[in-house]
Design a protein around this motif. Structure first.
Motif, PDB file in Angstrom:
ATOM      1  N   ARG A 415      -7.310  -0.307   5.043  1.00  0.00           N
ATOM      2  CA  ARG A 415      -7.612  -1.722   4.865  1.00  0.00           C
ATOM      3  C   ARG A 415      -6.396  -2.445   4.260  1.00  0.00           C
ATOM      4  NH1 ARG A 415      -8.560  -5.293   1.180  1.00  0.00           N
ATOM      5  NH2 ARG A 415     -10.070  -6.979   1.531  1.00  0.00           N
ATOM      6  N   ASN A 416      -5.816  -1.846   3.229  1.00  0.00           N
ATOM      7  CA  ASN A 416      -4.695  -2.499   2.544  1.00  0.00           C
ATOM      8  C   ASN A 416      -3.464  -2.598   3.438  1.00  0.00           C
ATOM      9  OD1 ASN A 416      -6.355  -2.790   0.402  1.00  0.00           O
ATOM     10  ND2 ASN A 416      -5.504  -1.077  -0.782  1.00  0.00           N
ATOM     11  N   ARG A 417      -3.293  -1.576   4.296  1.00  0.00           N
ATOM     12  CA  ARG A 417      -2.184  -1.602   5.231  1.00  0.00           C
ATOM     13  C   ARG A 417      -2.330  -2.809   6.176  1.00  0.00           C
ATOM     14  NH1 ARG A 417      -1.026   4.150   7.767  1.00  0.00           N
ATOM     15  NH2 ARG A 417      -2.935   3.714   8.897  1.00  0.00           N
ATOM     16  N   LEU A 418      -3.584  -3.068   6.543  1.00  0.00           N
ATOM     17  CA  LEU A 418      -3.898  -4.178   7.438  1.00  0.00           C
ATOM     18  C   LEU A 418      -3.583  -5.517   6.762  1.00  0.00           C
ATOM     19  CD1 LEU A 418      -5.207  -4.294  10.254  1.00  0.00           C
ATOM     20  CD2 LEU A 418      -7.388  -4.704   9.141  1.00  0.00           C
ATOM     21  N   VAL A 419      -3.954  -5.617   5.484  1.00  0.00           N
ATOM     22  CA  VAL A 419      -3.718  -6.856   4.743  1.00  0.00           C
ATOM     23  C   VAL A 419      -2.225  -7.112   4.618  1.00  0.00           C
ATOM     24  CG1 VAL A 419      -4.031  -7.986   2.501  1.00  0.00           C
ATOM     25  CG2 VAL A 419      -5.889  -6.657   3.488  1.00  0.00           C
TER      26      VAL A 419
END
Lengths: 421, 115
Positions: A415-419
């Motif tokens: 998720r954080n990689r996506l953000v």
């Protein structure tokens, strides 16, 4: 010495208890007598050396201990012994007497094999709850101590002890039979046994991160149980199928978690860390199983695992064949998890849109809405499709549902990689 | 007329009995059974093992499923039964009232149908 003895007790548990069950017909008596024999081994083996055939030695000593116990009980509580279903030892044929048991155990393997099978079927009897089947199988067939099982399942020892006491009480009070199922019943009951071993493996396989350090290895136990089952039922295709599946999945275990305890997905695993001996054994087993027929869900899952294992790199995976195997699996053993995995495979062949359409169908059925994997898979396919905002929402939904710490960490990092992008 | 007397009981009640009271209960059951054997009304009867020994079988679409239990969330469970053959329901109710467990949980009386 202590460690060697414990390993031997575990290895011989099913054989000794199987024989004791045939002779005495009562699980409590059999277990107590086996305990007596193990204690006696711990006392005498360091002095006299390990006997040539430890299983036969333990069976003989345990048999004598059981006779002693029954005679003592019979003097104290004649009525209870009679009503407990215990066989009267004085009515046993002389050839089964304690003195000749040692030789008998050495002579003929087939009755011993059948007794072990009867024991396995008893532990996995459908009248027992799933939790009870698992606990009883690990205790009785696997020879694990109550402490070890409690630790493996992260429950207090008293809880596991009570679960085992209840299970044994049901076996004895409801008179769950010590017998071999026959005909159609055999297939059904064998499937129940395989399911118990599969549950044990999965419990170990999903337990990752720091917890796994203190957990005795349920994966290893499950593989060991599947080895025993293969010895007992060498020509049953699904028995070989399950063993192949466990070997192939277990082969990937070293690469599944990184040094920081984080979960590594299949496509990012360092394949050089996979256990190649186990993979070779698994592949040859599944090939043999498929020639035996009829094809069953464990064989198909093992065949899928074999295709993953055979790919030198994730990009080389034969997804088209995996899609075909999943559609076979959906036909013979349909279930929401099968559809979910089929959707992922379909996305790899026909693009994320095709996979997402299958997930929509699954969501409409409502079967997996409470499970994080549906949302997590949707998130990954949406990400592949470039729909980042919707992917983010799906990751957030998955994170509210996930309960395993390693998986939560993995989803958070995705998720954080996506953000960040 | 045949009736089944279904004896419900409550573990806590039984456990709260002293040893002497327990013996008295057992003796009362013995007296009751001998009584209805004497009058010719006794057909059959037996105690049942506890609910923790129960297994439920269901067949759905031809497939059999077997489950441990049920563990119903009630304190009372079926502990035993008698089948009696007596002239009227009133007589069956009288017999039910004589059962020691009628003082605790209750005894259900139902007519037994013909097969």
């Amino acid at each position: 010495m202590q460690g060697i003895a414990e390993d031997l007790f575990r290895a011989e548990s099913a054989r000794v208890l199987g024989t004791l069950m045939r002779r005495f017909g009562n699980l409590d008596v059999a277990e107590d007598a086996f305990q007596d024999a193990c204690l006696s081994a711990v006392e005498t083996w360091p002095r006299d050396g390990v006997p040539r055939n430890p299983g036969a030695w333990l069976t003989t000593v345990a048999g004598n201990a059981a006779l002693d116990r029954i005679r003592r009980e019979a003097r104290r509580l004649p009525k209870e012994v009679e009503s407990s279903g215990l066989r009267d030892p004085s009515r046993e044929p002389a050839s089964l007497g304690a003195d000749s048991e040692y030789d008998l155990a050495l002579l003929d393997d087939r009755p011993l094999t059948d007794d072990q099978l009867r024991l396995v079927f008893l532990c996995c009897h459908p009248a027992l709850s799933s939790d009870a089947q698992v606990a009883l199988t690990l205790r009785t067939v696997g020879g694990l101590t109550t402490t070890e099982i409690a630790r493996a399942y992260l429950v207090p020892e008293a809880t596991m002890a009570q679960r085992l006491v209840r299970a044994k009480r049901k076996v004895i009070a409801a008179r769950i039979p010590f017998r071999l199922p026959e005909g159609d019943e055999l297939d059904e009951r064998t499937a129940a046994v395989l399911h118990v071993v599969y549950l044990i493996f999965n419990e170990g396989y999903t337990a990752t991160g720091t917890e796994s350090v203190v957990r005795p290895d349920l994966c290893v136990e499950a593989v060991r149980l599947s080895t025993l089952l293969q010895q007992l039922l060498p020509n049953v295709a699904e028995v070989l199928g399950l063993r192949a599946l466990l070997l192939l999945q277990d082969a990937r275990r070293p690469a599944r978690v990184d040094t920081a305890g984080r979960l590594v997905p299949l496509d990012e695993q360092d394949r050089s860390q996979w256990n190649s001996d186990q993979i070779a054994a698994g592949i040859s087993l599944v090939e043999r199983a498929l020639t035996l027929g009829p094809v069953g869900p464990y064989q198909v899952q093992a065949a899928i695992a074999a295709l993953h294992a055979e790919a030198p790199a994730a990009a080389d995976t034969d997804w088209a064949q995996i899609v075909a195997l999943y559609s076979l699996l959906e036909r013979i053993a349909p279930g929401p998890m099968v559809t979910l995995n089929a959707a992922v495979a379909t996305a790899m062949v026909d693009g994320p849109g095709a996979g997402l359409a299958m997930l929509d169908g699954l969501a409409d059925s409502g079967e997996l809405t409470a499970h994080h994997r549906l949302a997590a898979t949707r998130a990954q396919l949406l990400e592949l499709q470039g729909e980042l905002a919707r992917a983010l929402t799906a990751y957030d939904e998955a994170l509210t549902l996930v309960d395993n710490s390693a998986e939560r960490e993995y989803l958070t990092s995705r998720r954080n990689r996506l953000v960040a992008e | 007329m045949k009736y089944m007397l279904l004896i419900y009981t409550n573990h806590e009640n039984w456990e709260s009995l002293t040893e002497a009271e327990g013996a008295e209960m057992s003796a009362a059951y013995g007296t009751f059974t001998e009584g209805i054997i004497g009058t010719g009304e006794f057909v059959s009867g037996a105690p049942l093992d506890g609910p923790e020994t129960a297994t439920t079988v269901r067949v759905r679409n031809g497939a059999r499923s077997t489950t441990d239990g049920p563990f119903v969330e009630t304190k009372e469970h079926l502990a035993g039964y008698y089948i009696v053959d007596c002239a009227t329901l009133d007589r069956a109710l009288d017999l039910a009232a004589e059962l020691p467990d009628a003082k605790f949980a209750g005894v259900e009386v139902r007519p037994v149908g013909d097969m």
